[in-house]
Design an enzyme around this catalytic site. Structure first.
Site, PDB file in Angstrom:
ATOM      1  N   SER A 104       0.807  -1.236   0.000  1.00 40.31           N
ATOM      2  CA  SER A 104       0.000   0.000   0.000  1.00 40.31           C
ATOM      3  C   SER A 104       0.829   1.270   0.000  1.00 40.31           C
ATOM      4  CB  SER A 104      -0.937   0.012   1.204  1.00 40.31           C
ATOM      5  OG  SER A 104      -1.927  -0.957   1.048  1.00 40.31           O
ATOM      6  N   LYS A 112       0.404   3.404  -2.917  1.00 44.86           N
ATOM      7  CA  LYS A 112      -0.724   4.330  -3.051  1.00 44.86           C
ATOM      8  C   LYS A 112      -0.271   5.793  -3.041  1.00 44.86           C
ATOM      9  CE  LYS A 112      -3.881   1.038  -0.809  1.00 44.86           C
ATOM     10  NZ  LYS A 112      -4.535   0.659   0.474  1.00 44.86           N
ATOM     11  N   TYR A 129      -4.025  -2.583  -9.917  1.00 42.76           N
ATOM     12  CA  TYR A 129      -3.818  -2.403  -8.478  1.00 42.76           C
ATOM     13  C   TYR A 129      -2.928  -3.496  -7.883  1.00 42.76           C
ATOM     14  CZ  TYR A 129      -5.040  -2.022  -3.505  1.00 42.76           C
ATOM     15  OH  TYR A 129      -4.997  -1.902  -2.152  1.00 42.76           O
ATOM     16  N   TYR A 182      -4.375   3.894   8.115  1.00 41.84           N
ATOM     17  CA  TYR A 182      -5.745   3.398   8.277  1.00 41.84           C
ATOM     18  C   TYR A 182      -6.335   3.853   9.608  1.00 41.84           C
ATOM     19  CZ  TYR A 182      -3.608   0.479   4.751  1.00 41.84           C
ATOM     20  OH  TYR A 182      -2.917   0.032   3.668  1.00 41.84           O
ATOM     21  N   VAL A 216       1.159  -3.644   3.876  1.00 42.65           N
ATOM     22  CA  VAL A 216       1.104  -4.919   4.596  1.00 42.65           C
ATOM     23  C   VAL A 216       2.338  -5.788   4.375  1.00 42.65           C
ATOM     24  CG1 VAL A 216      -1.407  -5.124   4.818  1.00 42.65           C
ATOM     25  CG2 VAL A 216      -0.260  -6.028   2.778  1.00 42.65           C
TER      26      VAL A 216
END
Lengths: 301, 301, 301, 301
Positions: free
Chosen positions: A61, A64, A188, A236, A254
């Site tokens: 991630s 991103k 993705y 998050y 992760v």
């Protein structure tokens, strides 16, 4: 600085309690949880590292951040019609708020929002082109040529991507996805499977610093804004706690990596594969807390 | 600096679209929406103002910052067993997450969390003593003696406090309230009814700066942490957007005030009674966006 | 009875306010909203009708009753490990509770639960075989051979099935789907596209009555249980209101049909394409309210 | 019938696994979990019982049925502007939906809805008068004079009523409570503390049957409607399961009682203090399942 990193690698990096590997992606579950690395690329051009800083890992991630920068480059502020800028207060893969908020994800760092960013990055291009552009951007930011996509990881993720497919179809039902879920998820899962070393990640992170020495890939205004999103949404539903402990904008993955930005000072990267309950690197978070406490780089005073 | 503030008061401060007064507290609905003020108390000891900076207004939820500092002073980190440090992703008076999270509010700046902080401030003391201690703290921070509680506002709030009573009883059902809802709400409604001028608020805000000149009421570590909570949670479900636009930790109140901290530089206060859809001052937010864009005090680079 | 049906068709059936066509499935949006039909197949073998009772329409979610019967026939009570028996309190296509309840849908009549039933019906069979078995069951229940699937409607539904795909992928991420979302949705969209006339639907509904004259396709125990689920869950989040007004178990479809069971007395079907806010036939609901008020068939006394 | 009840008392009534006493109301936690009683008051005027059918117990939420009947008698269908008729899909004391649905509770049998009914029963009367009217109604329905309120239980409930106070204040903040939370909760805690025997409860339940022999306290239409609400909402988030297993409208209380209506046939009451996970009597539910399976009184065929 070098002493500090070495000390952190020797203490935090050798903790017994190392968190839990992400087990829902089979390829990631194979990683040795014993790894630990920390690197700092300072604003004045130096690079310091300790631990396994030259072993490539899956950035997941953290990608991103780069995709957001590119998506903003492609469509500008229009992106914010399709994705919000608020912490979600929910887990990274939650679909709850998407129902209440009619297919508009809360921010570009939870999975739903990252799929909108990937869809924007894609536009009318083929996934291969979009991914090439992404790799070019990251390689250029890091000034490193050997950053690549691990196809085995990408394929492993695509096989277990049901929740992300659910998010994509759900947003599409509200008209908030231009490309097919297959194309968006294909892109993705590949962006998540980008591999680089801890050193490379710190170097790549410099594009969010605003100093004369750094590569100028995005405007100063945009750097600030991406940093603000990393601060409020980058970990998050553990973002508030990270801000409280570390005091710097950051984005986790992760795979166990975290990219941390100390505006005006440097880009820091840590890597330790075991995760805490929020899905962020356990030792990575602890290392960053130790680091900022010692060096005093908190943006909060 | 003075020119900048004057310019902001003359442009932003005179906007036609001024937002909507908080109408659920009758006393607040009587305020003239035409007011506008901005003040800056710099880290080196100067004070600049423009607009109605010497008219007292109701600080409302901005009081949560001072109460949090005192509650932390009273029980230390034990406070975090009773309240979280994460943005809630919901409205300031939401009870939703409280049900899912068994009476532990997400953070000390939403109403539920502020009631826990007020309960902690109270401890075994009488509400009058607790409120005196709070006023002493604020007066000392601002170095101003005439900061006071408006009893008419306090009483008006207590009359319309059903949602806050609901939150208090709900938390009490989970054992997360030591005092009776009556005592806690009595204290809370009075803390919200504290009145001060924009100048006084900027001066009081200096206790969150870390420079030699400032009053040392809390430790450096605690200042950082309070600032981090203001950044991630200070504007309710508009916190992400505020961080994106302004880039500084801040706390708003439905009276139309916002206290903003620029670590190392200064404390800024703005006041304009009309609110945006999140319940934060509409022109206050716009003024802060204009201010930081010009002066470049964003913590994000 | 004939007089009552004719009167209802002449009054309720000609109301000006006819509700709103389901517009998210293009093929269904083409239907003439002026249609109205009502049929009663009594337990003693008679058939009464009024209005357009011989014009075929799309039964849509009414098919869930037949699929549930077949799925229970296939795996028995084991089905209830994968789907609940409680009203959801949410819209028919909601994904909210699925997140909180880890991929186990509340009941077999909301979309998520119906997908589990379709997946169970499929088992290891090809979609074509499963659909053939379903058509055989319905034809046998109705004793009518010309009940068929409208391929244009099925195909139109599949094109706009993103929310259902989201539900399928979501449940699959929790291991609650054996077949691929593509296979399950292919089956589901075809079962929804079954067409029959109002007369045929009333006749088919007799399989839920328990009298000597009726086809014995399922056990008495199972009839009762399916009827109970129709009572508590058959009209989505309008089930309580329907039980309050009509007092009989029933299942609606967005094609505007409703199948109603009066245990021991008869099976009633109504059809009027315009829907109320819950997604159930507006005039169909009103007609059933008028019908049971007159004839006194409520199960509630 | 007598043999059936004796058999059920001897088998189900003596089960080892008896569920868990409601422990949040201290007075209720003192009850001997070994009690079991079942009574049937048939439509033709007979009364059958087995077990501890003459020991009074606390009817708790079963009182909501009688209060609903009286509230409807007071304001008629206007009640439905303030409370819905749908199952909530949430626990009996949940506040979640109240936030989303702006203070209008889903139905009169969850706590929030029962508080609205109690508020309606109160109107402008004193709590004492309202409770007297309620006792008169129940005594008249049961034709028994010694039904009374246990003040110790009422007082114990009032001491632990924080969640109900939260619901009351919350609804009041939306203008959906005429009386003060103190008055409404005072009334509500007393209505819950009504005590009667299993026999008396069965006799009182006859007012929901529609036969010549029964007391005519409410109209036939209203009996049906109350029965329908008991079917869809009477066992909280276990209502669907109860309908599936038992097939009859019923209302449970945390004192371990359940009142069940078999329209046209009789009123059944069971009592066993241990509760299942939904907060309904565990053995009571099992006894009713055994009872209707044997006697075939399901309304579903």
């Amino acid at each position: 600085m070098q002493d500090l990193l070495t000390e952190i690698a020797d203490t935090v990096g050798r903790s017994e309690e190392r968190g839990k590997l992400a087990d829902y992606i089979p390829e990631l579950a194979k990683i040795d949880p014993g790894h630990f690395a920390i690197s700092v690329a300072t604003a004045d051009g130096s690079l310091f590292s300790a631990g396994d800083a030259r072993i490539p890992f899956s950035i997941q991630s953290i990608s991103k951040v780069f995709v957001l920068a590119l998506a903003l480059g492609r469509v500008g502020e229009a992106l914010w019609k399709r994705v919000g800028r608020e912490p979600s207060g929910q887990a990274f893969n939650s679909i709850l708020l998407l129902e209440r908020e009619k297919g508009i994800p809360r921010n570009p760092f939870i999975n739903a929002g990252a799929l909108v960013a990937a869809d924007t990055l894609l536009g009318a291009a083929a996934p291969g082109e979009a991914l090439s552009a992404l790799l070019r951007f990251i390689r250029s930011a890091a000034d490193q040529d050997d950053i690549h996509i691990n196809e085995a990881v990408a394929s492993s993720e695509l096989d277990t991507a049901d929740r992300n497919f659910a998010l994509a179809h759900y947003m599409r039902s509200y008209g908030n996805l231009e490309n097919s879920p297959d194309r968006v998820l294909g892109t993705y899962c590949h962006q998540c499977a980008i591999e680089m070393t801890c050193e490379q990640l710190a170097l790549a992170g410099r594009f969010l610093l605003d100093t004369g020495e750094m590569p100028h890939l995005v405007s100063r205004e945009r750097k600030r804004r991406i940093n603000s999103l990393m601060m409020t949404c980058g970990q998050y539903d553990g973002s508030g706690d990270f801000a409280f402990r570390v005091g710097l904008p950051a984005k986790s993955g992760v795979g166990g990596g975290i990219l941390v930005i100390a505006p005006g000072r440097g880009a820091i990267s840590v890597w330790s594969p075991g995760l805490n309950s929020y899905g962020n690197s356990k030792l990575g978070t602890e290392a960053m807390e130790a680091f900022t406490r010692k060096i005093g780089w908190s943006v909060f005073g």
